[in-house]
Design a protein around this motif. Structure first.
Motif, mmCIF file in Angstrom:
data_model
loop_
_atom_site.group_PDB
_atom_site.id
_atom_site.type_symbol
_atom_site.label_atom_id
_atom_site.label_comp_id
_atom_site.label_asym_id
_atom_site.label_seq_id
_atom_site.Cartn_x
_atom_site.Cartn_y
_atom_site.Cartn_z
ATOM 1 N N ARG A 1 0.813 -1.220 0.000
ATOM 2 C CA ARG A 1 0.000 0.000 0.000
ATOM 3 C C ARG A 1 0.846 1.269 0.000
ATOM 4 O O ARG A 1 0.308 2.378 -0.101
ATOM 5 N N LEU A 2 2.135 1.132 0.123
ATOM 6 C CA LEU A 2 3.016 2.298 0.204
ATOM 7 C C LEU A 2 3.278 2.904 -1.174
ATOM 8 O O LEU A 2 3.138 2.244 -2.203
ATOM 9 N N ALA A 3 3.690 4.158 -1.156
ATOM 10 C CA ALA A 3 4.159 4.808 -2.387
ATOM 11 C C ALA A 3 5.542 4.252 -2.738
ATOM 12 O O ALA A 3 6.254 3.714 -1.888
ATOM 13 N N ALA A 4 5.923 4.400 -4.009
ATOM 14 C CA ALA A 4 7.174 3.821 -4.489
ATOM 15 C C ALA A 4 8.399 4.255 -3.669
ATOM 16 O O ALA A 4 9.232 3.402 -3.318
ATOM 17 N N PRO A 5 8.556 5.538 -3.318
ATOM 18 C CA PRO A 5 9.737 5.912 -2.524
ATOM 19 C C PRO A 5 9.758 5.230 -1.149
ATOM 20 O O PRO A 5 10.835 4.894 -0.642
ATOM 21 N N GLU A 6 8.567 5.026 -0.569
ATOM 22 C CA GLU A 6 8.499 4.354 0.732
ATOM 23 C C GLU A 6 8.859 2.878 0.599
ATOM 24 O O GLU A 6 9.550 2.313 1.453
ATOM 25 N N MET A 7 8.396 2.257 -0.484
ATOM 26 C CA MET A 7 8.790 0.866 -0.738
ATOM 27 C C MET A 7 10.300 0.762 -0.878
ATOM 28 O O MET A 7 10.935 -0.140 -0.311
ATOM 29 N N ALA A 8 10.889 1.681 -1.632
ATOM 30 C CA ALA A 8 12.330 1.648 -1.855
ATOM 31 C C ALA A 8 13.094 1.775 -0.545
ATOM 32 O O ALA A 8 14.097 1.071 -0.325
ATOM 33 N N TRP A 9 12.625 2.643 0.343
ATOM 34 C CA TRP A 9 13.313 2.828 1.622
ATOM 35 C C TRP A 9 13.287 1.538 2.430
ATOM 36 O O TRP A 9 14.318 1.113 2.985
ATOM 37 N N ASP B 1 5.954 -2.502 -12.972
ATOM 38 C CA ASP B 1 6.367 -1.156 -13.399
ATOM 39 C C ASP B 1 7.026 -0.387 -12.262
ATOM 40 O O ASP B 1 8.023 0.324 -12.472
ATOM 41 N N VAL B 2 6.479 -0.548 -11.053
ATOM 42 C CA VAL B 2 7.045 0.163 -9.899
ATOM 43 C C VAL B 2 8.460 -0.331 -9.612
ATOM 44 O O VAL B 2 9.391 0.468 -9.430
ATOM 45 N N ILE B 3 8.638 -1.654 -9.592
ATOM 46 C CA ILE B 3 9.954 -2.215 -9.291
ATOM 47 C C ILE B 3 10.960 -1.872 -10.387
ATOM 48 O O ILE B 3 12.138 -1.595 -10.111
ATOM 49 N N GLU B 4 10.501 -1.864 -11.636
ATOM 50 C CA GLU B 4 11.409 -1.505 -12.724
ATOM 51 C C GLU B 4 11.926 -0.083 -12.543
ATOM 52 O O GLU B 4 13.106 0.198 -12.792
ATOM 53 N N GLN B 5 11.073 0.819 -12.096
ATOM 54 C CA GLN B 5 11.492 2.205 -11.862
ATOM 55 C C GLN B 5 12.480 2.313 -10.699
ATOM 56 O O GLN B 5 13.342 3.198 -10.676
ATOM 57 N N CYS C 1 11.609 -13.476 10.579
ATOM 58 C CA CYS C 1 11.076 -12.453 9.683
ATOM 59 C C CYS C 1 11.437 -11.047 10.146
ATOM 60 O O CYS C 1 11.782 -10.814 11.299
ATOM 61 N N LEU C 2 11.345 -10.144 9.190
ATOM 62 C CA LEU C 2 11.583 -8.721 9.410
ATOM 63 C C LEU C 2 10.328 -8.007 8.918
ATOM 64 O O LEU C 2 10.057 -7.964 7.715
ATOM 65 N N ILE C 3 9.539 -7.480 9.859
ATOM 66 C CA ILE C 3 8.269 -6.851 9.533
ATOM 67 C C ILE C 3 8.335 -5.383 9.943
ATOM 68 O O ILE C 3 8.764 -5.060 11.063
ATOM 69 N N TYR C 4 7.875 -4.517 9.065
ATOM 70 C CA TYR C 4 7.979 -3.078 9.317
ATOM 71 C C TYR C 4 6.685 -2.506 9.882
ATOM 72 O O TYR C 4 5.583 -2.906 9.488
ATOM 73 N N THR C 5 6.859 -1.572 10.810
ATOM 74 C CA THR C 5 5.716 -0.879 11.394
ATOM 75 C C THR C 5 5.142 0.094 10.363
ATOM 76 O O THR C 5 5.708 0.301 9.285
ATOM 77 N N SER C 6 4.020 0.704 10.724
ATOM 78 C CA SER C 6 3.359 1.624 9.792
ATOM 79 C C SER C 6 4.063 2.967 9.682
ATOM 80 O O SER C 6 3.822 3.729 8.749
ATOM 81 N N GLY C 7 4.930 3.281 10.640
ATOM 82 C CA GLY C 7 5.685 4.530 10.551
ATOM 83 C C GLY C 7 4.868 5.768 10.843
ATOM 84 O O GLY C 7 5.084 6.822 10.242
ATOM 85 N N THR C 8 3.925 5.677 11.799
ATOM 86 C CA THR C 8 3.060 6.824 12.093
ATOM 87 C C THR C 8 3.800 7.969 12.771
ATOM 88 O O THR C 8 3.376 9.118 12.696
ATOM 89 N N THR C 9 4.925 7.680 13.437
ATOM 90 C CA THR C 9 5.675 8.738 14.129
ATOM 91 C C THR C 9 7.038 8.989 13.494
ATOM 92 O O THR C 9 7.903 9.609 14.083
ATOM 93 N N MET D 1 -6.762 -9.928 6.236
ATOM 94 C CA MET D 1 -5.727 -8.988 6.661
ATOM 95 C C MET D 1 -4.450 -9.312 5.875
ATOM 96 O O MET D 1 -4.124 -10.478 5.665
ATOM 97 N N PRO D 2 -3.712 -8.302 5.437
ATOM 98 C CA PRO D 2 -2.527 -8.571 4.611
ATOM 99 C C PRO D 2 -1.460 -9.342 5.375
ATOM 100 O O PRO D 2 -1.187 -9.075 6.543
ATOM 101 N N MET D 3 -0.853 -10.301 4.681
ATOM 102 C CA MET D 3 0.175 -11.139 5.304
ATOM 103 C C MET D 3 1.522 -10.438 5.405
ATOM 104 O O MET D 3 2.472 -11.008 5.960
ATOM 105 N N PHE D 4 1.622 -9.207 4.873
ATOM 106 C CA PHE D 4 2.881 -8.478 5.039
ATOM 107 C C PHE D 4 3.010 -7.937 6.453
ATOM 108 O O PHE D 4 4.080 -7.492 6.856
ATOM 109 N N HIS D 5 1.906 -7.966 7.232
ATOM 110 C CA HIS D 5 1.952 -7.446 8.584
ATOM 111 C C HIS D 5 1.679 -8.560 9.579
ATOM 112 O O HIS D 5 1.273 -9.662 9.231
ATOM 113 N N VAL D 6 1.873 -8.219 10.857
ATOM 114 C CA VAL D 6 1.921 -9.237 11.893
ATOM 115 C C VAL D 6 0.581 -9.939 12.093
ATOM 116 O O VAL D 6 0.546 -11.143 12.378
ATOM 117 N N GLY D 7 -0.552 -9.242 11.928
ATOM 118 C CA GLY D 7 -1.851 -9.856 12.188
ATOM 119 C C GLY D 7 -2.154 -11.010 11.255
ATOM 120 O O GLY D 7 -2.406 -12.146 11.687
#
Length: 336
Positions: A90-98, A116-120, A167-175, A211-217
């Motif tokens: 669900r992230l924007a391309a720059p956030e995915m890259a980070w 297309d996103v990954i190619e960029q 696994c390495l799972i990333y938080t939503s980054g709200t702060t 619920m998406p499997m990319f997150h802990v739930g």
């Protein structure tokens, strides 16, 4: 001396393949894969990953929606001791890259819809040596099935251990920027065992994972069902009517939903007259449940127990059990 058996998720995969080989591990629409097939595909994929340079405790990235292929990537990392590094689609391309650069996977598997996103982003993804495209391919990315075909049935010459990172799972980054949370085999196995016990998951159960499997739930509850040898029914996105028909068709027994999803189910016309009798437990998480919605849900899903899960990506989950749900109790009971 260990006060318990020092097991990893590889042992769970092998146990399920031995004791319930033909029982479905994942169901996605008309597709399904048994526990024995999941182990076989996971080992072959692990071998393919090893052949392109992935070693024990190297990261393997995945950018995809819920699917059987996602489950196979999980199984490969579980068995071989590679680290699963999930990416939020669900992230924007720059956030995915980070996140990809921070996790530093050597291989990135991604669905064709993100090609297309990954190619960029390719020039920015400095750690990625091999790209694998699910349901597609490119000059620079091998197709998923062709990639698996390069692996051996015996799997890679490495196997997960209890003290490996899983696994390495990333938080939503709200702060701020998202934080990569590290979960080991020991710690996450304990969590899925506790959740399986809290919900009383059993082998005959069929849990809804929307619920998406990319997150802990979504990840943890699917594994909690598997640790009991049961079946996770995967949905790529939440469509109320599709979920209601799925409950009736597949006789789903456990639902994992956000409170807004519960409300959308209750408000959909298809709920009237639907056979919901198979559902014995509804797990809700990710947000507070309004009392009016909870009361309606208890009435519509007659006889169903409700469990409130709450926690963070970084820590174990806690819960409010069915017996503690008293929406019509005193103010003190409701506040509790």
């Amino acid at each position: 001396m260990h006060p318990y058996l020092p097991l990893s998720f590889a042992d769970d995969l092998e146990r399920n393949a031995r004791w319930c080989p033909d029982h479905p591990a994942y169901v996605q629409g008309e597709r399904r894969i048994s526990h024995s097939q999941l182990l076989a595909r996971g080992k072959r994929l692990g071998s393919a990953l090893y052949k392109v340079g992935v070693r024990n405790q190297d990261r393997v990235g995945i950018l995809a929606m819920n699917s059987i292929e996602y489950g196979e990537v999980i199984a490969a990392t579980q068995w071989a001791g590679f680290i699963l590094a999930t990416v939020n689609f669900r992230l924007a391309a720059p956030e995915m890259a980070w996140i990809i650069n921070d996790g530093a996977p050597r291989v990135l598997l991604f669905e064709a819809q993100y090609l297309d996103v990954i190619e960029q982003l390719r020039d920015e993804l400095t750690s990625v040596e091999t790209y694998v495209c699910i349901d597609g391919q490119a000059d620079w990315a091998m197709s998923y099935e062709a990639f698996i075909a390069t692996g051996d049935d015996a799997g890679p010459p490495c196997r997960a251990r209890e003290d490996d990172i899983f696994c390495l799972i990333y938080t939503s980054g709200t702060t701020g920027r998202p934080k990569g949370c590290i979960w080991g085999h020991r710690e996450l196995r304990q969590l899925v065992q506790v959740d399986a016990w809290l919900v009383d998951l059993q082998a005959p159960d069929r849990i809804l994972i929307v619920m998406p499997m990319f997150h802990v739930g979504g990840l943890v509850l699917s594994l909690s069902q598997h640790v009991r040898g049961g079946t996770a029914h995967l949905y790529r996105q939440f469509e109320p009517e599709e979920i209601i028909r799925g409950i009736e068709r597949d006789k789903l027994t456990v639902l994992l939903l956000a409170p807004t999803m519960v409300q959308m189910l209750l408000d959909h016309p298809a709920i009237a007259g639907a056979d919901l009798s198979s559902v014995r437990t509804i797990l809700y998480s990710a947000a507070p449940m309004p009392s009016p919605v909870l009361r309606r849900a208890i009435e519509v899903f007659d006889g169903c127990g409700f469990v409130n899960l709450f926690g963070q990506t970084e820590i174990c989950m806690f819960c409010l059990s069915p017996l503690q749900h008293k929406p019509n109790g005193s103010e003190a009971e409701r506040r509790q």
